[in-house]
Design a protein around this motif. Structure first.
Motif, PDB file in Angstrom:
ATOM      1  N   MET A  18       0.837  -1.205   0.000  1.00 11.45           N
ATOM      2  CA  MET A  18       0.000   0.000   0.000  1.00 11.45           C
ATOM      3  C   MET A  18       0.877   1.263   0.000  1.00 11.45           C
ATOM      4  N   GLU A  19       1.895   1.252   0.834  1.00 15.70           N
ATOM      5  CA  GLU A  19       2.789   2.424   0.907  1.00 15.70           C
ATOM      6  C   GLU A  19       3.439   2.686  -0.447  1.00 15.70           C
ATOM      7  N   HIS A  23       2.905   6.162  -2.387  1.00 10.07           N
ATOM      8  CA  HIS A  23       4.064   7.037  -2.568  1.00 10.07           C
ATOM      9  C   HIS A  23       4.405   7.244  -4.044  1.00 10.07           C
ATOM     10  N   ALA A  24       4.037   6.261  -4.867  1.00  7.49           N
ATOM     11  CA  ALA A  24       4.347   6.375  -6.306  1.00  7.49           C
ATOM     12  C   ALA A  24       3.347   7.278  -7.035  1.00  7.49           C
ATOM     13  N   ALA A  25       2.211   7.553  -6.413  1.00  9.24           N
ATOM     14  CA  ALA A  25       1.165   8.343  -7.086  1.00  9.24           C
ATOM     15  C   ALA A  25       1.596   9.807  -7.178  1.00  9.24           C
ATOM     16  N   ASN A  26       1.377  10.409  -8.327  1.00  6.83           N
ATOM     17  CA  ASN A  26       1.754  11.820  -8.494  1.00  6.83           C
ATOM     18  C   ASN A  26       0.794  12.739  -7.753  1.00  6.83           C
ATOM     19  N   ASN A  27      -0.484  12.425  -7.846  1.00  9.79           N
ATOM     20  CA  ASN A  27      -1.497  13.219  -7.138  1.00  9.79           C
ATOM     21  C   ASN A  27      -2.202  12.300  -6.155  1.00  9.79           C
ATOM     22  N   THR A  49      -5.450   9.605   5.000  1.00  6.07           N
ATOM     23  CA  THR A  49      -5.808  10.943   4.500  1.00  6.07           C
ATOM     24  C   THR A  49      -4.586  11.809   4.191  1.00  6.07           C
ATOM     25  N   GLU A  50      -3.425  11.397   4.669  1.00  6.28           N
ATOM     26  CA  GLU A  50      -2.205  12.138   4.306  1.00  6.28           C
ATOM     27  C   GLU A  50      -1.876  11.951   2.836  1.00  6.28           C
ATOM     28  N   HIS A  51      -2.355  10.851   2.269  1.00  5.88           N
ATOM     29  CA  HIS A  51      -1.933  10.501   0.906  1.00  5.88           C
ATOM     30  C   HIS A  51      -3.081  10.400  -0.091  1.00  5.88           C
ATOM     31  N   ALA A  52      -4.322  10.418   0.379  1.00  6.40           N
ATOM     32  CA  ALA A  52      -5.433  10.129  -0.537  1.00  6.40           C
ATOM     33  C   ALA A  52      -6.681  10.925  -0.178  1.00  6.40           C
ATOM     34  N   LYS A  53      -7.495  11.138  -1.200  1.00  2.00           N
ATOM     35  CA  LYS A  53      -8.834  11.703  -0.990  1.00  2.00           C
ATOM     36  C   LYS A  53      -9.738  10.505  -0.700  1.00  2.00           C
ATOM     37  N   ILE A  54     -10.521  10.596   0.378  1.00  4.90           N
ATOM     38  CA  ILE A  54     -11.267   9.414   0.815  1.00  4.90           C
ATOM     39  C   ILE A  54     -12.784   9.601   0.703  1.00  4.90           C
ATOM     40  N   ALA A 138     -13.776   6.404  -8.423  1.00  9.45           N
ATOM     41  CA  ALA A 138     -12.592   6.377  -7.552  1.00  9.45           C
ATOM     42  C   ALA A 138     -11.456   5.640  -8.256  1.00  9.45           C
ATOM     43  N   ASP A 139     -10.244   5.885  -7.787  1.00  5.60           N
ATOM     44  CA  ASP A 139      -9.077   5.196  -8.364  1.00  5.60           C
ATOM     45  C   ASP A 139      -8.891   3.808  -7.754  1.00  5.60           C
ATOM     46  N   TYR A 140      -9.268   3.677  -6.475  1.00  9.07           N
ATOM     47  CA  TYR A 140      -9.071   2.413  -5.750  1.00  9.07           C
ATOM     48  C   TYR A 140     -10.252   2.160  -4.830  1.00  9.07           C
TER      49      TYR A 140
END
Ligand code: SF4
Length: 212
Positions: A18-19, A23-27, A49-54, A138-140
């Protein structure tokens, strides 16, 4: 192909996977997060929420009685109002359809937790999450269920990957209990005075708790 319950699957580190994805995602990717309750959601939201819109998806036809279902949902809504989160979070409530759960669960009443009844219960919730993720673009899709030490993360992730292929939407693997995720959920539950239920959700798990 990402599926199966092989020994190889058991050894995978889903937290690290998951990390790497995040981390590889640009946005910040948009993740539809299936959620079972507020306590499990707390630590997962803090992490994600630090890395994704939920978009939280509350779809749990396994929770009975309905008063219990409503209360768990209300606690989740309260958590979202009160918790200071870094990113965007919205809540989507699925249909409450316990008859759909009971249609297969009744004949599996004697199964222990983590048995066939639980596997079908989890698959149903993940399938509905995949469909909802697709509908909202959604992306995921992902689930909070892996934060619990009572749940089989290897099964959940294998099912997630299979369902992802079926619906054409990416699965975000996870093992949220890793890195003290479960302990963090207990601490946050205390901090926000969250209701922590003493049974998983269905009448069979309630009975098991009461008789043990
Ligand atoms: S014990 Fe939990 S996961 Fe298993 S069937 Fe009941 S509600 Fe679903």
């Amino acid at each position: 192909m990402e599926s199966g319950n092989s020994a190889l699957t058991q050894k995978r580190n889903y937290q690290r996977e998951m990390e790497q994805i995040l981390h590889a995602a640009n946005n910040a990717p948009h993740v539809l997060l299936h959620a079972c309750c507020a306590p499990c959601s707390s630590a997962v939201l803090e992490r994600l929420t630090e890395h994704a819109k939920i978009t939280i998806f509350f779809y749990n036809p396994n929770i009975l009685p309905e008063t219990e279902y409503r209360f768990r949902l209300e606690e989740l809504q309260r958590l979202l109002r009160e918790m200071l989160l870094t990113g965007e979070v919205e809540l989507l409530e699925g249909s409450y359809e316990p008859e759909r759960f009971l249609a297969f669960a009744k004949e599996l009443a004697a199964e222990p937790e983590r048995g066939e009844r639980c596997r079908k219960c989890i698959r149903l919730r993940l399938e509905m999450a995949a469909q909802a993720a697709k509908e909202i673009g959604a992306d995921y899709f992902a689930t909070t269920l892996t934060v619990s030490p009572h749940k089989d993360a290897a099964f959940i992730n294998a099912a997630g990957f299979e369902i992802a292929e079926k619906y054409g939407i990416a699965w975000l693997p996870s093992d949220f209990k890793k890195k003290e995720g479960y302990k963090r959920s207990i601490r946050l539950s205390q901090e926000y005075s969250l209701y922590r239920q003493n049974y998983c959700g269905c009448p069979f798990s309630k009975q098991e708790t009461e008789t043990n």
